[in-house]
Scaffold this motif. Structure first.
Motif, mmCIF file in Angstrom:
data_model
loop_
_atom_site.group_PDB
_atom_site.id
_atom_site.type_symbol
_atom_site.label_atom_id
_atom_site.label_comp_id
_atom_site.label_asym_id
_atom_site.label_seq_id
_atom_site.Cartn_x
_atom_site.Cartn_y
_atom_site.Cartn_z
ATOM 1 N N ALA A 187 9.591 3.742 -3.811
ATOM 2 C CA ALA A 187 9.014 3.465 -2.813
ATOM 3 C C ALA A 187 7.879 2.655 -2.127
ATOM 4 N N LEU A 188 6.848 3.202 -3.007
ATOM 5 C CA LEU A 188 5.707 2.231 -3.090
ATOM 6 C C LEU A 188 5.772 1.074 -3.515
ATOM 7 N N VAL A 189 7.784 0.591 -4.618
ATOM 8 C CA VAL A 189 7.808 -0.589 -4.217
ATOM 9 C C VAL A 189 8.258 -1.626 -3.400
ATOM 10 N N VAL A 190 9.264 -0.979 -3.064
ATOM 11 C CA VAL A 190 9.200 -1.221 -1.052
ATOM 12 C C VAL A 190 8.691 -1.438 -0.413
ATOM 13 N N VAL A 191 7.271 -0.452 -0.140
ATOM 14 C CA VAL A 191 6.497 -1.201 0.993
ATOM 15 C C VAL A 191 6.212 -2.152 0.451
ATOM 16 N N THR A 192 5.344 -1.805 -1.054
ATOM 17 C CA THR A 192 4.714 -3.818 -1.847
ATOM 18 C C THR A 192 5.359 -4.659 -0.810
ATOM 19 N N LEU A 193 6.864 -4.706 -1.193
ATOM 20 C CA LEU A 193 7.960 -6.022 -0.496
ATOM 21 C C LEU A 193 7.739 -6.042 0.940
ATOM 22 N N LEU A 194 7.898 -4.841 1.926
ATOM 23 C CA LEU A 194 7.884 -4.717 3.457
ATOM 24 C C LEU A 194 6.786 -5.986 3.711
ATOM 25 N N VAL A 195 5.703 -5.188 2.812
ATOM 26 C CA VAL A 195 4.074 -5.735 3.724
ATOM 27 C C VAL A 195 4.167 -7.217 3.474
ATOM 28 N N GLY A 196 4.867 -8.421 1.647
ATOM 29 C CA GLY A 196 4.853 -8.981 1.767
ATOM 30 C C GLY A 196 5.561 -9.621 2.816
ATOM 31 N N PHE A 197 6.813 -9.657 3.078
ATOM 32 C CA PHE A 197 7.680 -10.239 3.587
ATOM 33 C C PHE A 197 7.477 -9.709 4.970
ATOM 34 N N SER A 198 7.127 -9.067 5.766
ATOM 35 C CA SER A 198 6.373 -8.919 7.029
ATOM 36 C C SER A 198 4.848 -9.598 7.392
#
Length: 671
Positions: free
Chosen positions: A100-111
């Motif tokens: 979940a932390l990896v997903v949050v990191t990717l979502l922050v970067g892409f957003s």
């Protein structure tokens, strides 16, 4: 009643300011997101912009959802570690938490990437949109008469990009943090309704304090932005007038002006720092209170065994995330003051550009008609604000191949007539007949030197035309600028020509531009004032050889040799149109009458003669010794000595005279 009014006044002012702000935002954002004219944007571009925006919203929702999910995983992980103490569950939960932390990191970067891409696209479109307004219908010229719009160049170059960037940043942050606050408030409600209610009340109070602090910062940001624009302009002013300042040795005065404007920035910055200090203290105290409150409220419940430790941890995490979200919002509101200033200034510029290009209602204007000649038909020309009349009921026609010289006292509107021909000024009445503007070339006293190569200088404004090096050399030779090649490697070398060339060289370069474009009509506003008589004569002779129709403004007597007609403007808005010969006769007669030695000047004009002979013109144009002394600043003895020796004298304006010893003349006559 008065107390009630004074209490409501700040609320009313804030409401009006907020309404004006959103009106300005709508005026700026509307043409990009909601274009009403199909010509504004292509439909595919609109779809792409909205698709990117939808993607950004989706990424933010997913980010908040995964963050909320992680709070439950964190709570379960604590329960597994402290309560169940099951190693296999611990590993599985930890893997889920890490994923979940990896997903949050990717979502922050892409957003953030999508947000910046949308801002870049919007900035590119908005810059082109405002720039098109600025350069269309000569708005860039007319905006100078709007005293309330300062520094339009800075508004274009430095204040458009922050609008797009800050608008997307604020909107994305606002959506993300509001969703986070709602989500974690629901989580807190499921754990303790008391904590949720207290947090809501605390949030409302905190927002009111934050808005109060942000309001004053908004005013300071507006002042700081205006002071920065004034400071930048003062530096640009020094660069543009470096030579004049150097001649006057005005460095100290210029330094005082620059320091004064820089000190205004420092004062605004100091005020801003003081208010930001109060805001930082409030933000930190606000977050600290939220972070400690869950332990105060839930700690005793866990000690009594009413809730487990995982719920305490989740509540603490939810409060922390809620506090961080609120702090982000407060920071965005604090920086929104500068964003609001950018919006107000750009909206003001955009509105001014639209206003200056609109034809005023219920006012008279000069009607322009395109034909293959130049003529003023019963034209009364006024200043753009209709406060002053320049010339009344002017009727003049310039035939193809002729030259018209406009003379008159300084400030009487000679250049204003040229502005009327160019369509820059049209306040007044009457009819102006002129060829299409693309067939007219205007040569001002200080030529316009573009940012570009020597080849581009010569071809301007028709830069799409091709011209080889041999042709360029021939043109430069014609205007006595053949030495320019020694200053650059080739014709396509870009150098700061305005700083390299003297005013006389710039005027000759402008004439070279004229020989390249070969217009049918040329307007010259003291375009040879910095040239010697030889170069001036060479250039005007080439105009005559090319059969160009030209109108000149100038004071030099030498210009009489190249024109057929003189249009003289008077102080009382009246005018007269006479031939060059008649104008010379008039001035010679006036000079003779006003001369203290008018007994020496013999004027013999028969009223029955329609055109005097050359000898009569020379006779009437003669000057006495004292008059020649005044024109040359030479001692009277020198003037008399040269007269007796038959030597010539050149006056300060470059005209050569020789003394005629004929007993019937005995005057200095023009050679």
């Amino acid at each position: 009643m008065s107390t009630q009014v004074s209490f409501l006044q700040p609320i009313w002012n804030a409401s009006s300011a907020l309404k004006k702000f959103w009106d300005n935002v709508g005026a700026i954002a509307g043409p990009y997101w909601y274009p009403t004219d199909s010509k504004d944007r292509a439909f595919s571009d609109i779809i792409r912009a909205w698709a990117m925006l939808f993607l950004l919203v989706l990424l933010i929702i997913l980010l908040v959802g995964v963050t909320a999910f992680n709070s439950f995983v964190s709570r379960y992980l604590v329960d597994v570690i402290i309560g169940e103490k099951d190693f296999s569950k611990f590993v599985n939960t930890l893997l889920v938490y890490g994923a979940a932390l990896v997903v949050v990191t990717l979502l922050v970067g892409f957003s953030k990437f999508v947000r910046k891409q949308i801002a870049l696209d919007w900035y590119q479109w908005l810059n082109n949109h405002i720039l098109e307004k600025y350069l269309s219908n000569r708005a860039y010229y007319k905006i100078n008469f709007q005293s309330n719009v300062d520094n339009p160049d800075q508004r274009l170059s430095q204040e458009i990009e922050p609008i797009a960037r800050n608008a997307l940043s604020f909107s994305a942050t606002y959506l993300e943090k509001v969703l986070e606050m709602i989500t974690f408030l629901i989580i807190l409600w499921s754990i303790s309704q008391f904590i949720a209610v207290v947090l809501v009340i605390y949030t409302i109070v905190g927002n009111l304090i934050a808005i109060y602090l942000a309001q004053e910062l908004n005013k300071i940001n507006q002042e700081e932005l205006e002071h920065e624009a004034d400071y930048t302009y003062s530096l640009t002013h020094v660069r543009n007038h470096a030579e004049s300042i150097a001649f006057f040795q005005g460095e100290n005065q210029e330094a005082n002006i620059i320091r004064r404007r820089f000190n205004n920035i420092i004062k605004s910055t100091k005020r801003k720092i003081n208010w930001e200090r109060s805001q930082d203290i409030f933000n930190r105290a606000y977050q600290a209170a939220i972070q400690i409150f869950p332990f105060i409220a839930l700690g005793p419940l866990h000690i009594r065994g009413e809730i487990d430790f995982g719920e305490v941890g989740q509540a603490s995490l939810a409060c922390n995330l809620f506090a961080n979200a609120m702090a982000e919002l407060i920071r965005e509101f604090a920086t929104s003051g500068r964003f609001s200033s950018y919006v107000d200034r750009l909206a003001e510029l955009s509105n001014a550009l639209e206003t200056v290009t609109k034809q005023p209602e219920n006012v008279s204007t000069i009607k322009a008609v395109e034909e293959n000649h130049l003529a003023f038909v019963n034209v009364t020309l006024q200043t753009p604000n209709y406060e002053q009349t320049i010339v009344e009921d002017l009727s003049v026609s310039v035939q193809p191949g002729e030259g018209l010289l406009i003379v008159g006292p300084s400030g009487r509107g000679k250049s204003s007539l040229l502005r009327a021909i160019a369509g820059l000024w049209n306040a007044g009445t009457g009819r102006l007949v002129r060829p299409p503007l693309e067939d007219i070339l205007f040569l001002p006293q200080r030529p316009y030197i573009i940012l570009g190569t020597l080849r581009e200088q010569l071809l301007y404004p028709q830069t799409n035309r091709q011209m080889n090096d041999v042709e360029i050399k021939e043109v430069l030779q014609q205007v006595n600028l053949q030495n320019l090649l020694s200053r650059v490697d080739n014709f396509d070398t870009e150098v700061p020509w305005e700083n390299i060339l003297s005013l006389g060289e710039q005027q000759r370069l402008a004439f070279a531009r004229l020989l390249v474009t070969r217009p049918s009509f040329t307007i010259l506003d003291e375009a040879t004032s910095a040239l010697d008589l030889k170069n001036e004569g060479n250039l005007y002779q080439q105009l005559q050889e090319n059969k160009t129709t030209f109108i000149s403004v100038g004071h030099r007597e030498s210009l009489f040799n190249y024109h057929q007609w003189v249009l003289e403007l008077s102080q009382d808005s009246s005018w007269q149109l006479v031939t060059i010969e008649d104008y010379r006769l008039q001035k010679a007669k006036e000079f003779a009458i006003n001369s203290p030695e008018n007994t020496e000047t013999k004027i013999d004009i028969s009223p029955n003669k329609e055109s005097p002979s050359q000898s009569e013109i020379a006779s009437i144009s003669g000057l006495s010794h004292k008059e020649m002394q005044a024109l040359t600043n030479s001692p009277i003895n020198t003037v008399r000595s040269k007269a007796s020796l038959g030597k010539s004298i050149t006056t300060k304006d470059g005209v050569t005279y020789r003394y005629n010893k004929d007993p019937k003349v005995l005057k200095w006559v023009k050679v």
